[in-house]
Write an enzyme that holds these catalytic residues in place. Structure first.
Site, short mmCIF file in Angstrom:
data_model
loop_
_atom_site.label_atom_id
_atom_site.label_comp_id
_atom_site.label_asym_id
_atom_site.label_seq_id
_atom_site.Cartn_x
_atom_site.Cartn_y
_atom_site.Cartn_z
N ALA A 1 0.86 -1.18 0.00
CA ALA A 1 0.00 0.00 0.00
C ALA A 1 0.90 1.23 0.00
O ALA A 1 2.03 1.18 0.48
CB ALA A 1 -0.87 -0.01 1.25
N GLY B 1 0.66 -5.19 0.74
CA GLY B 1 -0.48 -5.28 -0.17
C GLY B 1 -0.13 -5.87 -1.52
O GLY B 1 -1.00 -6.40 -2.22
N GLU C 1 -0.26 -9.51 -0.95
CA GLU C 1 -1.69 -9.83 -0.79
C GLU C 1 -2.41 -9.81 -2.14
O GLU C 1 -3.29 -10.63 -2.39
CB GLU C 1 -2.32 -8.84 0.19
CG GLU C 1 -1.83 -9.08 1.61
CD GLU C 1 -2.27 -7.99 2.59
OE1 GLU C 1 -2.12 -6.80 2.26
OE2 GLU C 1 -2.76 -8.34 3.67
N GLU D 1 4.29 -5.52 7.43
CA GLU D 1 3.43 -4.60 8.18
C GLU D 1 3.83 -4.48 9.65
O GLU D 1 3.76 -3.41 10.25
CB GLU D 1 1.95 -5.02 8.08
CG GLU D 1 1.33 -4.78 6.72
CD GLU D 1 1.52 -5.93 5.74
OE1 GLU D 1 2.38 -6.82 6.00
OE2 GLU D 1 0.82 -5.95 4.72
#
Ligand code: COA
Length: 220
Positions: free
Chosen positions: A65, A111, A114, A134
């Protein structure tokens, strides 16, 4: 038309390229919106029988992200961001009625990892690096790693990757089943196109129902 992604459809295969190479293709709000929109187009386009997701440039698939958008977020904002990402991208990919393969050409962190995990399977270049960093930012993964990572690699590796936050190489990713194939960078798209072309030879409902049944089965 799009500012942060590229799309190209040929011979039944739609290739969507995350295109912010100067920012390691990090998922900002605009990219998430555009990726969601491109998936909707590919879903409706009856000529598309398979989708390939990849990253622009030589360094990254997606490095997570966009961290710069985190700075102002409180917990409600973080929750909203995760919900939008799930609805527009991660869950949409998982539930997409056509096969989606990730071509991981570099960093797939947070992300990005993911995003690759929401796809049906992943193949990687030798330069690919996977990780869920994270914890190093003091947050938990918000794009589905807590569910999808243990399903793909088992609980032990998933917990190790998420608790340590350390990246793993393409070769390690192959060993734990996070990717199904590792190939030289120059060969990555050829390998992907060969696989997608194989899918494009079948009646569309065959891969579609196979995917649906696998997901229903995984849900128990
Ligand atoms: N969000 C926003 N910008 C990012 C980013 C992210 N997740 N990852 C990389 N970038 C940006 C950098 O800020 C830099 O921008 P700048 O040139 O304007 O300063 C640019 O992309 C290049 O990154 P840089 O760190 O210089 O490249 P590198 O090769 O030295 O390192 C990474 C690459 C991927 C190892 C490193 O950028 C990194 O650790 N990124 C964060 C990964 C992360 O924590 N992701 C999970 C977020 S939840």
């Amino acid at each position: 038309m799009y500012q942060t992604i590229l799309t190209h459809t040929e011979l039944g295969i739609c290739t969507i390229t995350m295109n912010r190479p100067e920012k390691m293709n990090a998922l900002n709000k605009e990219l998430i919106q555009e990726l969601g929109a491109a998936l909707d187009v590919a879903k409706m386009d009856t000529s598309v029988q398979a989708v390939i997701l990849t990253g622009a440039g030589e360094k990254a698939f997606v490095a997570g992200a966009d961290i710069t958008e985190f700075t102002e977020l409180q917990s409600a904002g973080g929750k909203a961001l995760a919900s939008v990402g799930a609805a527009l991208v991660f869950d949409k990919i998982e539930q997409f009625p056509k096969p989606i393969i990730a071509a991981v050409n570099g960093f797939a962190l947070g992300g990005g990892c993911e995003l690759a995990m929401a796809c049906d399977y992943r193949i990687a270049s030798t330069k690919a690096v996977f990780g869920q960093p994270e914890i190093l930012l003091g947050i938990i993964p918000g794009g589905g790693a807590t569910v999808r990572l243990p399903r793909i690699v088992g609980r032990g590796w998933a917990m190790e990757m998420m608790l340590m936050g350390e990246p793993i190489s393409a070769e390690q990713a192959l060993q734990i089943g996070l990717v199904t194939c590792v190939t030289e960078t120059d060969n990555l798209m050829t390998e992907l196109e060969r696989r997608a072309a194989h899918l494009a030879t079948f009646a569309p409902f065959v891969p579609q129902f196979m995917k649906l049944m696998v997901h229903k089965g995984m849900e128990g």
